[in-house]
Design a protein around this motif. Sequence first.
Motif, PDB file in Angstrom:
ATOM      1  N   ALA A   1       0.801  -1.219   0.000  1.00 43.43           N
ATOM      2  CA  ALA A   1       0.000   0.000   0.000  1.00 43.43           C
ATOM      3  C   ALA A   1       0.833   1.268   0.000  1.00 43.43           C
ATOM      4  O   ALA A   1       0.316   2.345  -0.325  1.00 43.43           O
ATOM      5  CB  ALA A   1      -0.937   0.003   1.213  1.00 43.43           C
ATOM      6  N   PHE A   2       2.094   1.173   0.351  1.00 45.50           N
ATOM      7  CA  PHE A   2       2.897   2.357   0.646  1.00 45.50           C
ATOM      8  C   PHE A   2       3.206   3.216  -0.580  1.00 45.50           C
ATOM      9  O   PHE A   2       2.925   4.423  -0.598  1.00 45.50           O
ATOM     10  CB  PHE A   2       4.209   1.925   1.318  1.00 45.50           C
ATOM     11  N   PHE A   3       3.788   2.633  -1.609  1.00 43.96           N
ATOM     12  CA  PHE A   3       4.311   3.425  -2.715  1.00 43.96           C
ATOM     13  C   PHE A   3       3.226   4.147  -3.527  1.00 43.96           C
ATOM     14  O   PHE A   3       3.423   5.317  -3.889  1.00 43.96           O
ATOM     15  CB  PHE A   3       5.181   2.552  -3.625  1.00 43.96           C
ATOM     16  N   PRO A   4       2.082   3.520  -3.837  1.00 48.07           N
ATOM     17  CA  PRO A   4       1.056   4.285  -4.574  1.00 48.07           C
ATOM     18  C   PRO A   4       0.586   5.524  -3.833  1.00 48.07           C
ATOM     19  O   PRO A   4       0.427   6.596  -4.431  1.00 48.07           O
ATOM     20  CB  PRO A   4      -0.081   3.260  -4.745  1.00 48.07           C
ATOM     21  N   VAL A   5       0.367   5.392  -2.528  1.00 50.02           N
ATOM     22  CA  VAL A   5      -0.123   6.536  -1.749  1.00 50.02           C
ATOM     23  C   VAL A   5       0.974   7.587  -1.592  1.00 50.02           C
ATOM     24  O   VAL A   5       0.717   8.797  -1.713  1.00 50.02           O
ATOM     25  CB  VAL A   5      -0.630   6.072  -0.368  1.00 50.02           C
ATOM     26  N   LEU A   6       2.191   7.160  -1.330  1.00 53.49           N
ATOM     27  CA  LEU A   6       3.304   8.099  -1.154  1.00 53.49           C
ATOM     28  C   LEU A   6       3.525   8.933  -2.408  1.00 53.49           C
ATOM     29  O   LEU A   6       3.576  10.178  -2.348  1.00 53.49           O
ATOM     30  CB  LEU A   6       4.578   7.327  -0.810  1.00 53.49           C
ATOM     31  N   LEU A   7       3.679   8.275  -3.550  1.00 54.15           N
ATOM     32  CA  LEU A   7       3.991   8.984  -4.784  1.00 54.15           C
ATOM     33  C   LEU A   7       2.833   9.871  -5.226  1.00 54.15           C
ATOM     34  O   LEU A   7       3.049  10.982  -5.726  1.00 54.15           O
ATOM     35  CB  LEU A   7       4.344   7.980  -5.879  1.00 54.15           C
ATOM     36  N   THR A   8       1.612   9.396  -5.047  1.00 57.34           N
ATOM     37  CA  THR A   8       0.453  10.204  -5.418  1.00 57.34           C
ATOM     38  C   THR A   8       0.353  11.448  -4.548  1.00 57.34           C
ATOM     39  O   THR A   8       0.077  12.548  -5.045  1.00 57.34           O
ATOM     40  CB  THR A   8      -0.840   9.378  -5.285  1.00 57.34           C
TER      41      THR A   8
END
Length: 252
Positions: free
Chosen positions: A131-138
């Motif tokens: 879950a981390f990278f999609p939310v972080l980058l967005t």
Amino acid sequence: MKKILNIRYAVVSIILLLAVWEIAFLLSDYSSALFPSPLMAFKALGEMVVSGQLWESILTSMRRFLIGYGLSVLAAVLLGLLLGCFGEIFKYINPLLQVLRPISPTAWMPFVVLLVGIGDLPAIVIIFIAAFFPVLLTTASAVGKIDPIYFRVSRNFGIRQPALLWKVILPAIFPSIANAMHVSLGSAWIFLVAGEMVGAQSGLGYQIIDARNNVRADYLLATILVIGLIGLFLDFVIGRVEKRINKAWGGE
């Protein structure tokens, strides 16, 4: 009226799925022990409900999921806000994130198991990564795309941090964050099951492996059905939460 139509579509799609499943069972040459009918799967589901096995697995998996997903979204949003506010730093870190992002969370599983052993923690770590990278980058990208006029107007009205974050930045980027949370929720739920298949001795993922080892395809398919229904429910819940928050911040 719209809700009634949505329910009707859902019911029809489920009926079609069961019909195709039953036809495939009747036409198949496989033994019913390997490819059970819908009725056999539902009987197995009833057995798991009565024995309490299903509820125990659901509670275990949901606990792991809520911990991993909640911590991941919280960390990703906070770090994304920080990187978005300091664009020059984000330019240096973004290439590293782009290298790590495509790596499947399950690729980390052997390493995680070696470090922490089996149990809850490996599954939670895999959910966190998923879950981390999609939310972080967005989040970081959305902060960088906020129209500068919002900040100029805020300065004119004397709005400073932390009020600027709560009243301007978060409402402006919330639709983007919510979309990323939707996407990451599905991925996190998928990889929870994968994580439990390798690094856990309980939960829905482990229940699938246990059913396979005991050649109980009816239990296996019943568990798969439950996993899909829970994923649908989680998507519905996050959609409702998104609408409430968006409404509170002046959205539609």
